[in-house]
Design a protein around this motif. Structure first.
Motif, PDB file in Angstrom:
ATOM      1  N   GLN A 228       2.726   6.346  -7.312  1.00  0.00           N
ATOM      2  CA  GLN A 228       1.569   7.215  -8.028  1.00  0.00           C
ATOM      3  C   GLN A 228       1.543   8.534  -7.542  1.00  0.00           C
TER       4      GLN A 228
ATOM      5  N   SER B 299      -1.901  -6.566  -9.027  1.00  0.00           N
ATOM      6  CA  SER B 299      -2.149  -6.070 -10.369  1.00  0.00           C
ATOM      7  C   SER B 299      -0.897  -5.472 -10.906  1.00  0.00           C
TER       8      SER B 299
ATOM      9  N   LEU C  98       5.299  -3.528 -12.983  1.00  0.00           N
ATOM     10  CA  LEU C  98       5.447  -1.941 -12.967  1.00  0.00           C
ATOM     11  C   LEU C  98       4.978  -1.581 -14.452  1.00  0.00           C
TER      12      LEU C  98
ATOM     13  N   ILE D 286       2.494   1.840  -3.593  1.00  0.00           N
ATOM     14  CA  ILE D 286       1.754   2.034  -4.568  1.00  0.00           C
ATOM     15  C   ILE D 286       1.217   3.702  -4.427  1.00  0.00           C
TER      16      ILE D 286
ATOM     17  N   THR E  38       0.935  -2.316 -11.714  1.00  0.00           N
ATOM     18  CA  THR E  38       1.140  -1.252 -11.113  1.00  0.00           C
ATOM     19  C   THR E  38       1.651   0.035 -11.825  1.00  0.00           C
ATOM     20  N   LYS E  39       0.695   1.359 -12.018  1.00  0.00           N
ATOM     21  CA  LYS E  39       0.929   2.137 -12.563  1.00  0.00           C
ATOM     22  C   LYS E  39       1.996   3.045 -11.875  1.00  0.00           C
TER      23      LYS E  39
ATOM     24  N   SER F  38       0.841  -1.022  -0.011  1.00  0.00           N
ATOM     25  CA  SER F  38       0.050   0.001   0.082  1.00  0.00           C
ATOM     26  C   SER F  38       0.770   1.290  -0.185  1.00  0.00           C
TER      27      SER F  38
ATOM     28  N   LEU G 234       2.198  -7.439  -5.339  1.00  0.00           N
ATOM     29  CA  LEU G 234       1.381  -6.544  -6.041  1.00  0.00           C
ATOM     30  C   LEU G 234       0.264  -7.546  -6.712  1.00  0.00           C
TER      31      LEU G 234
END
Length: 323
Positions: free
Chosen positions: A76, A93, A117, A72, A95-96, A69, A91
């Motif tokens: 971001q 999914s 990533l 991310i 992760t942007k 958490s 992760l």
């Protein structure tokens, strides 16, 4: 169609010069402040080649993260920032990553697993000194992005690509990474019908990487011209090393190929042949490769290491904990 089959210096930058990121009052994952100089500050090797202008989070704040958490939230954030990864981040999914970020592992502790990533529609990103393993997608995906530096990582067992670069991304350096236990390794240009976006883009330097038993795509190139594959070590590559397709122009220079029957060729699968020029490579128990056509001039100054010494240099310097 396909056939069957010591450090160096660039203009203004030294590939393995250790530049300390001085971290004073570093923010922890919980948001508190250490109030003292971090004696384990991450070291950054200067970007080289096409990605040489990348600065990442330099000049911004620094945060150390230990949970998914916190990771991310940090990567971001809209701020210029260095994100230090201390421990395993799992992760759920892809992760942007936002612009103006350095994401760097602490020592050998930084690890990304589960997913990878997504560097999409951003600029000025450094991903460094991290172990990526077991992604259910790509380990690192780059698209619609510029000035990206992917350096000194260890990447394995991604379901799809280790490092995929596509969709008009450009000015990127991929250096000093060790990839292993990986089938589809590094794709440059995702499809044959994307010439309208990719022509004039996809300019990437691949330097001093260790392709350690990776099956294929080391890299597989569409449209990018020039693409510079410089001073990498290819060991036990079972299908092929480099493929140039779809009007690409690839300079394969000063690499060490060992136990690699098909080091480089033109065309791949249903993709038409591109151009490939091979220069000063070294072959041990390997094929001689296929070349053809011409490649645009490399637009930066550089000094290549003699290929016969590349194996020793790369095995000593590639991967995590080497900067």
């Amino acid at each position: 169609m396909r056939r069957t089959s010591a450090r160096f210096t660039l203009a203004g930058a030294t590939a393995a010069s250790a530049v300390a990121l001085a971290v004073i009052g570093a923010t922890t994952a919980s948001g508190s402040t250490t109030g003292e100089q971090d004696t384990t500050a991450a070291l950054a090797a200067a970007p080289i080649g096409f990605g040489a202008a990348t600065t990442g989070g330099a000049g911004g704040s620094t945060v150390t993260v230990t949970t998914a958490s916190a990771f991310i939230s940090a990567v971001q954030s809209s701020t210029t920032q260095t994100v230090r990864v201390n421990g395993t981040i799992s992760l759920s999914s892809m992760t942007k990553v936002a612009s103006n970020k350095t994401i760097v592992g602490v020592g050998t502790a930084g690890k990304i697993t589960g997913y990878g990533l997504n560097v999409a529609s951003v600029s000025n990103v450094i991903i460094q000194n991290l172990t990526f393993t077991g992604s259910a997608d790509d380990a690192i995906n780059v698209q619609y992005s510029t000035n990206v530096f992917i350096d000194h990582n260890d990447i394995s067992n991604a379901y799809d690509g280790a490092v995929d670069i596509k969709r008009s991304s450009t000015n990127i350096t991929v250096s000093w990474n060790r990839t292993h236990n990986q089938d589809k390794n590094m794709l440059l240009g995702h499809s044959d019908d994307n010439a309208s976006e990719d022509t004039g883009k996809l300019k990437v330097t691949y330097a001093f990487n260790w392709f350690d038993g990776t099956t294929q795509r080391n890299p597989r190139v569409r449209f990018g011209n020039p693409v510079h594959v410089l001073n990498n070590y290819f060991s036990n590559v079972s299908s092929y090393g480099v493929a140039s397709t779809e009007n690409a122009g690839v300079l394969v220079e000063g690499n060490y190929f060992e136990n690699t029957d098909d080091p480089f060729h033109l065309g791949e699968g249903d993709s038409d042949a591109g151009s490939l020029v091979a220069k000063n490579n070294y072959f041990v128990n390997s094929g001689s490769g296929q070349t053809g056509g011409s490649v645009a001039s490399i637009p930066y100054s550089y000094s290549a290491q003699s290929a016969s010494g590349v194996k020793a240099t790369v095995t000593a310097g590639a991967g995590v904990g080497k900067i």
